[in-house]
Write a protein that holds these residues in place. Structure first.
Motif, PDB file in Angstrom:
ATOM      1  N   ILE A  93     -13.093  -9.850   5.603  1.00  0.00           N
ATOM      2  CA  ILE A  93     -12.672  -8.373   5.019  1.00  0.00           C
ATOM      3  C   ILE A  93     -11.607  -8.686   4.017  1.00  0.00           C
ATOM      4  N   VAL A  94     -11.516  -7.880   3.004  1.00  0.00           N
ATOM      5  CA  VAL A  94     -10.212  -7.915   1.988  1.00  0.00           C
ATOM      6  C   VAL A  94      -9.856  -6.528   2.177  1.00  0.00           C
ATOM      7  N   VAL A  95      -8.433  -6.507   2.334  1.00  0.00           N
ATOM      8  CA  VAL A  95      -7.509  -5.182   2.592  1.00  0.00           C
ATOM      9  C   VAL A  95      -6.679  -4.844   1.393  1.00  0.00           C
ATOM     10  N   PHE A  96      -6.740  -3.426   0.997  1.00  0.00           N
ATOM     11  CA  PHE A  96      -5.789  -2.898  -0.074  1.00  0.00           C
ATOM     12  C   PHE A  96      -4.924  -1.962   0.398  1.00  0.00           C
ATOM     13  N   LEU A  97      -3.837  -1.955   0.033  1.00  0.00           N
ATOM     14  CA  LEU A  97      -2.837  -0.892   0.284  1.00  0.00           C
ATOM     15  C   LEU A  97      -2.311  -0.547  -1.083  1.00  0.00           C
ATOM     16  N   CYS A  98      -2.575   0.879  -1.299  1.00  0.00           N
ATOM     17  CA  CYS A  98      -2.259   1.165  -2.747  1.00  0.00           C
ATOM     18  C   CYS A  98      -1.279   2.471  -2.394  1.00  0.00           C
ATOM     19  N   GLN A  99      -0.076   2.481  -3.008  1.00  0.00           N
ATOM     20  CA  GLN A  99       0.781   3.776  -2.904  1.00  0.00           C
ATOM     21  C   GLN A  99       1.953   3.317  -4.058  1.00  0.00           C
ATOM     22  N   ASP A 100       1.820   4.616  -4.570  1.00  0.00           N
ATOM     23  CA  ASP A 100       3.164   4.488  -5.826  1.00  0.00           C
ATOM     24  C   ASP A 100       4.393   4.589  -5.094  1.00  0.00           C
ATOM     25  N   PRO A 101       5.407   4.035  -5.824  1.00  0.00           N
ATOM     26  CA  PRO A 101       7.007   4.105  -5.525  1.00  0.00           C
ATOM     27  C   PRO A 101       7.495   5.298  -5.341  1.00  0.00           C
ATOM     28  N   GLU A 102       8.306   5.529  -4.017  1.00  0.00           N
ATOM     29  CA  GLU A 102       9.109   6.835  -4.367  1.00  0.00           C
ATOM     30  C   GLU A 102      10.250   6.912  -5.409  1.00  0.00           C
ATOM     31  N   PRO A 103      10.797   8.000  -5.640  1.00  0.00           N
ATOM     32  CA  PRO A 103      11.897   8.006  -6.671  1.00  0.00           C
ATOM     33  C   PRO A 103      12.777   6.939  -6.375  1.00  0.00           C
ATOM     34  N   GLY A 104      13.322   6.145  -7.521  1.00  0.00           N
ATOM     35  CA  GLY A 104      14.074   5.185  -6.902  1.00  0.00           C
ATOM     36  C   GLY A 104      13.896   3.784  -6.249  1.00  0.00           C
ATOM     37  N   GLU A 105      12.437   3.562  -5.899  1.00  0.00           N
ATOM     38  CA  GLU A 105      12.077   2.716  -5.309  1.00  0.00           C
ATOM     39  C   GLU A 105      11.135   1.689  -6.205  1.00  0.00           C
ATOM     40  N   THR A 106      11.305   0.414  -6.185  1.00  0.00           N
ATOM     41  CA  THR A 106      10.782  -0.434  -6.696  1.00  0.00           C
ATOM     42  C   THR A 106       9.256  -0.811  -6.151  1.00  0.00           C
ATOM     43  N   GLY A 107       8.573  -1.561  -7.085  1.00  0.00           N
ATOM     44  CA  GLY A 107       7.380  -2.030  -6.571  1.00  0.00           C
ATOM     45  C   GLY A 107       7.352  -3.078  -5.416  1.00  0.00           C
ATOM     46  N   ARG A 108       8.259  -3.938  -5.470  1.00  0.00           N
ATOM     47  CA  ARG A 108       8.455  -5.117  -4.638  1.00  0.00           C
ATOM     48  C   ARG A 108       8.920  -4.319  -3.149  1.00  0.00           C
ATOM     49  N   ARG A 109       9.866  -3.397  -3.380  1.00  0.00           N
ATOM     50  CA  ARG A 109      10.025  -2.560  -2.237  1.00  0.00           C
ATOM     51  C   ARG A 109       9.019  -1.855  -1.231  1.00  0.00           C
ATOM     52  N   VAL A 110       8.248  -1.334  -2.312  1.00  0.00           N
ATOM     53  CA  VAL A 110       7.116  -0.552  -1.568  1.00  0.00           C
ATOM     54  C   VAL A 110       6.238  -1.816  -0.715  1.00  0.00           C
ATOM     55  N   MET A 111       5.849  -2.919  -1.444  1.00  0.00           N
ATOM     56  CA  MET A 111       5.261  -4.200  -0.822  1.00  0.00           C
ATOM     57  C   MET A 111       5.777  -4.404   0.573  1.00  0.00           C
ATOM     58  N   GLU A 112       7.159  -4.794   0.518  1.00  0.00           N
ATOM     59  CA  GLU A 112       8.020  -5.111   1.826  1.00  0.00           C
ATOM     60  C   GLU A 112       7.840  -3.983   2.677  1.00  0.00           C
ATOM     61  N   ARG A 113       8.008  -2.627   2.291  1.00  0.00           N
ATOM     62  CA  ARG A 113       7.869  -1.676   3.407  1.00  0.00           C
ATOM     63  C   ARG A 113       6.305  -1.658   4.099  1.00  0.00           C
TER      64      ARG A 113
END
Length: 486
Positions: A93-113
């Motif tokens: 299986i391959v897993v994808f998590l796709c989500q835009d950052p919230e205002p003031g949030e970075t891409g890396r922060r989304v990944m860690e969250r």
């Protein structure tokens, strides 16, 4: 990541596109789904030695982390059990998590969250003895790997996605005629009420239609009221389908040729102004098309159709409009009706959304079908027809078996109508016959009801529609009535 993956979804079975590494996997996702997923978790099954892409499941990312564990278990079970039912259990299986950052949030922060969610998905798949070969987070134009420890290909700050249309996958998809239909957000907006000042007018029309139609569906031991509502609903829907084919045929609501609004009564409402939902750049044509469709149906007509489709048999009869010009026009009608299900009638959208999903799947538009059926289940998680269609579509089954079933029911109904008078005619005959006067049966095949309408639908297997839908006499039983009996 060293494994190679061959993507064949949506392309010719003779074509194989080799995807090497996380970058090409991330680039391939929109072509696998047919749209750019937003705020979604996607699981894709891999089969065989080379990791051939197979079934896939998609769901919105739960807002609360407390729901992540149960969501992960559910998605893994759906993907694995679905493959097992079709005789092809996934090998990975391959897993994808796709989500835009919230205002003031970075891409890396989304990944860690989202990292705990990714780990829970890997654990859920492992519990079913299926390894997760890769888990990617796609956000803010970047991708991050939760599995690859090599910072040379997967740096901690993410890797930019390839420019749109520049990859081998994009070239192969273009050559094969595979289209990416924008973002998931845009596709869902075509099936949801846009909000605005016209909502109150539509809500009032729905209230009036429910007060008039629902008692006629539920009351009466002889089911005459229910069958009258059913026939009137289908007749109105056919009229609207013809408007989509030729908008000039639309009757003037304020003149002598006014269209039907609430079931059984002429509409006095003016045509609604175009409803233009918010669209991202590049979707102007789609918005204009939807606005034109909205303008062809009054608020009263939309309300009558939404309420009438809550009857299961009426919905099943409407599902027969699935091919040719009928299928094209029906998909537009179901979209309009789904957009008219304003608060507090959101649950009523399950019927038109399911019909939209079925029609899209039947006409070969699987991405739209999955989106519409997913929204139908959000509106009513217990809507059985939507659940069955969603499962079949996700498992890659052929819709022809259901099309054949619907054709058979339609043809059998038409044949029975030619052999016997309609129930409404028999009721009138009994009511007008004098006591002691012998009952004279009508000849088979003779038109009943004095309407002169054709009895069969206009589509036949293996060819385009040969005529417009007929009226037909609805079969007995199967009423939905309340929010059950789907």
């Amino acid at each position: 990541m060293n494994a190679n993956h061959h993507e064949t979804s949506g392309l010719s079975r003779t074509q194989q596109i080799t995807l090497r590494g996380p970058a090409e996997l991330a680039d391939a996702l929109p072509f696998v789904l047919g749209f750019h997923p937003t705020d979604s978790v996607v699981l894709v099954a891999l089969h065989g030695e080379h990791g051939r892409f197979g079934g896939r499941v998609r769901l919105g990312i739960p807002r609360s982390p407390r729901e992540w564990a149960s969501t992960a278990d559910h998605l893994a079970e759906c993907l694995v059990e679905g493959g097992a039912r079709t005789g092809s259990r996934p090998d990975g299986i391959v897993v994808f998590l796709c989500q835009d950052p919230e205002p003031g949030e970075t891409g890396r922060r989304v990944m860690e969250r989202l990292r705990p969610f990714a780990q829970r998905l890997r654990t859920a798949c492992g519990a079913l003895d299926i390894p997760v070969y890769e888990a990617l987070c796609i956000t803010d134009g970047l991708y991050f790997s939760y599995c690859c420890p090599d910072q040379r290909c997967c740096p901690p700050d993410g890797t930019p996605l390839a420019l749109s249309g520049t990859s081998v996958m994009a070239a192969a998809a273009t050559y094969a005629g595979v289209q990416v239909r924008g973002s998931l957000r845009d596709m869902e907006a075509r099936l949801k009420p846009p909000g605005g000042p016209l909502d109150e007018e539509q809500r009032a029309a729905l209230d009036a239609a429910a007060a008039s139609i629902v008692p006629r569906i539920l009351e009466g031991a002889d089911a005459r009221g229910r069958e009258e509502v059913r026939e009137t609903t289908l007749r109105l829907a056919r009229e609207v389908l013809r408007r989509f084919v030729n908008p000039k045929n639309r009757k003037n609501p304020s003149g002598s040729g006014e269209g039907t609004g609430a079931v059984g009564a002429p509409s006095t409402a003016r045509p609604v102004r175009p409803l233009v939902p918010g669209r991202a750049a590049g979707a102007t044509t789609t918005a204009a098309d939807d606005a034109a469709d909205d303008a062809l149906i009054t608020t009263d007509e939309a309300a009558a159709l939404v309420i009438g489709l809550q009857d299961r048999v009426t919905r099943d009869r409407a599902a027969e409009w699935m091919e040719g010009w009928e299928g094209t026009a029906a998909l537009r009608l179901w979209r309009v009706l789904a957009r008219r299900c304003v608060t507090p009638y959101q649950e009523h959208a399950a019927a038109p959304l399911t019909l939209a999903g079925w029609t899209a799947w039947s006409t070969g538009d699987e991405p739209t079908a999955r989106v519409a059926l997913g929204l139908a289940l959000e509106a009513d998680p217990e809507y059985v027809f939507a659940r069955l269609l969603h499962q079949a579509c996700n498992e890659g089954l052929d819709p022809e078996s259901l099309r054949s079933c619907l054709r058979g029911e339609r043809d059998a109904r038409a044949a029975s109508e030619q052999k016997a008078p309609s129930p409404s005619r028999r009721v009138r005959m009994r009511a007008t016959r004098r006591p002691g006067t012998p009952l004279t049966p009508k000849k088979p095949g003779r038109p009943t009801g004095g309407t002169g309408r054709r009895a069969t639908a206009g589509v036949r297997p293996g060819g385009p529609a040969t005529g417009r839908p007929g009226s037909g006499t609805p079969r007995h039983g199967g009423q939905r009535g309340s929010r059950s009996g789907r």
